[in-house]
Design an enzyme around this catalytic site. Structure first.
Site, mmCIF file in Angstrom:
data_model
loop_
_atom_site.group_PDB
_atom_site.id
_atom_site.type_symbol
_atom_site.label_atom_id
_atom_site.label_comp_id
_atom_site.label_asym_id
_atom_site.label_seq_id
_atom_site.Cartn_x
_atom_site.Cartn_y
_atom_site.Cartn_z
ATOM 1 N N ASP A 1 10.422 -54.468 57.652
ATOM 2 C CA ASP A 1 10.932 -54.392 59.022
ATOM 3 C C ASP A 1 9.987 -53.595 59.911
ATOM 4 O O ASP A 1 9.718 -52.417 59.655
ATOM 5 C CB ASP A 1 12.313 -53.726 59.016
ATOM 6 C CG ASP A 1 12.906 -53.611 60.411
ATOM 7 O OD1 ASP A 1 13.754 -54.456 60.753
ATOM 8 O OD2 ASP A 1 12.539 -52.674 61.155
ATOM 9 N N TYR B 1 6.554 -50.124 67.691
ATOM 10 C CA TYR B 1 6.012 -49.227 66.667
ATOM 11 C C TYR B 1 4.484 -49.193 66.714
ATOM 12 O O TYR B 1 3.875 -48.255 66.197
ATOM 13 C CB TYR B 1 6.441 -49.661 65.261
ATOM 14 C CG TYR B 1 7.922 -49.674 64.991
ATOM 15 C CD1 TYR B 1 8.839 -49.134 65.883
ATOM 16 C CD2 TYR B 1 8.417 -50.238 63.817
ATOM 17 C CE1 TYR B 1 10.200 -49.169 65.627
ATOM 18 C CE2 TYR B 1 9.781 -50.274 63.550
ATOM 19 C CZ TYR B 1 10.666 -49.745 64.465
ATOM 20 O OH TYR B 1 12.017 -49.785 64.189
ATOM 21 N N LYS C 1 10.708 -56.974 66.356
ATOM 22 C CA LYS C 1 11.652 -56.832 67.475
ATOM 23 C C LYS C 1 10.900 -56.868 68.801
ATOM 24 O O LYS C 1 9.779 -56.379 68.893
ATOM 25 C CB LYS C 1 12.417 -55.502 67.358
ATOM 26 C CG LYS C 1 12.961 -55.228 65.970
ATOM 27 C CD LYS C 1 13.582 -53.838 65.871
ATOM 28 C CE LYS C 1 13.830 -53.456 64.420
ATOM 29 N NZ LYS C 1 12.616 -53.001 63.719
ATOM 30 N N HIS D 1 15.479 -55.424 70.667
ATOM 31 C CA HIS D 1 15.471 -54.043 70.170
ATOM 32 C C HIS D 1 16.579 -53.186 70.779
ATOM 33 O O HIS D 1 17.214 -52.400 70.072
ATOM 34 C CB HIS D 1 14.100 -53.418 70.438
ATOM 35 C CG HIS D 1 13.732 -52.347 69.477
ATOM 36 N ND1 HIS D 1 12.431 -52.111 69.078
ATOM 37 C CD2 HIS D 1 14.481 -51.439 68.799
ATOM 38 C CE1 HIS D 1 12.406 -51.103 68.208
ATOM 39 N NE2 HIS D 1 13.637 -50.688 68.041
#
Length: 271
Positions: free
Chosen positions: A44, A49, A74, A107
């Protein structure tokens, strides 16, 4: 790895590796590669990120066929909207050098934006570029609003969930609507490791507190994605299929709830 069947018939591993707050680079590549070689099949990540490329490199270097893996990313808040989300998805696939994703999530439920983003996810799903679509951090009222506009309902709601934030009402709603719940920050970023109740249960089973929490998730039908870059922790987090918590122990863990968040409140997003 044990799997559960999502509402659209897709099988999803119940345990995965999360990579939140792990920077691009050799450490992440090694962690993802190590996890997959240990038996993880669920990875994931997310656009925000900033580590999709290294995550994908670890996947490639694992030697495990892409078809055996379940990969999630996401779409970030700044990219919510119909055309914007389509473009963000293309960018994620480019960075990850993939032809498709197994799961793509909105998200955060940014008001005024997530309905159009959902239309984009539905198109990508219908076009065969995503095997399953879902949301993250959606509360009941967000899901109710989405239901009025969606032609496909989310199969996953990924939420902050741990023994001090059990979210029982939201979990019950999701169950009633065939939406699987997936826990992020399941270990409360280490904030529960000193909890006496959890320590006592862990000692009784010859397990760690982390393993007890992850087992509690599984026995509550929660998909879970603990984060770690350390090989021994990644292995430890997977060693949760050889014991079972009693009903009394599950109740004791439920009783630790304080509605305490370590992440943002979805109803008060300021980013």
């Amino acid at each position: 790895m044990k799997t559960v069947k999502l509402a659209n018939g897709i099988d999803m591993p119940v345990l995965g590796l999360g990579v939140f707050k792990v920077e691009e680079g050799a450490e992440l590549v090694s962690a993802v590669k190590e996890a997959i070689q240990l038996g993880y099949r669920n990875i994931d990540t997310a656009a925000i990120y900033g580590n999709e490329a290294s995550t994908a490199q670890g996947i490639r270097e694992s030697g495990v066929p892409r078809s055996d893996l379940f990969i999630t990313s996401k779409v970030w808040n700044a990219d919510l909207g119909y055309e914007e989300t389509l473009a963000a998805f293309d960018e994620t696939l480019r960075k990850m050098e993939l032809d498709y994703l197994d799961l793509y999530l909105i998200h955060w439920p940014v008001e005024g934006k997530y309905i159009d983003a959902w239309r984009a996810l539905e198109k990508l799903h219908k076009d065969g570029r995503i095997r399953a679509i879902g949301v993250s951090n959606f509360q009941i009222h967000h899901l109710e609003t989405l239901k009025k506009h969606a032609t496909i309902m989310p199969v996953i709601n990924q939420i902050e969930l741990h023994p001090q934030l059990t979210q029982k009402e939201l979990i019950a709603y999701c169950a009633e609507n065939n939406i699987r719940v997936e826990a992020w920050s399941p270990l409360m970023q280490g904030g529960l490791f000193d909890n006496v109740t959890l320590q006592e249960i862990a000692t009784r089973h010859g397990k760690t507190v982390a393993q007890v929490i992850l087992r509690w998730d599984l026995q509550n039908d929660i998909i879970v994605i603990p984060k770690s870059t350390k090989a021994h922790r990644i292995a430890e987090n997977m060693d949760i299929f050889d014991f079972e918590l009693t009903p009394e122990e599950l109740t004791k863990i439920d009783a630790l709830n304080q509605n305490l968040r370590v992440g943002p409140d979805p109803d008060n997003i300021d980013f």
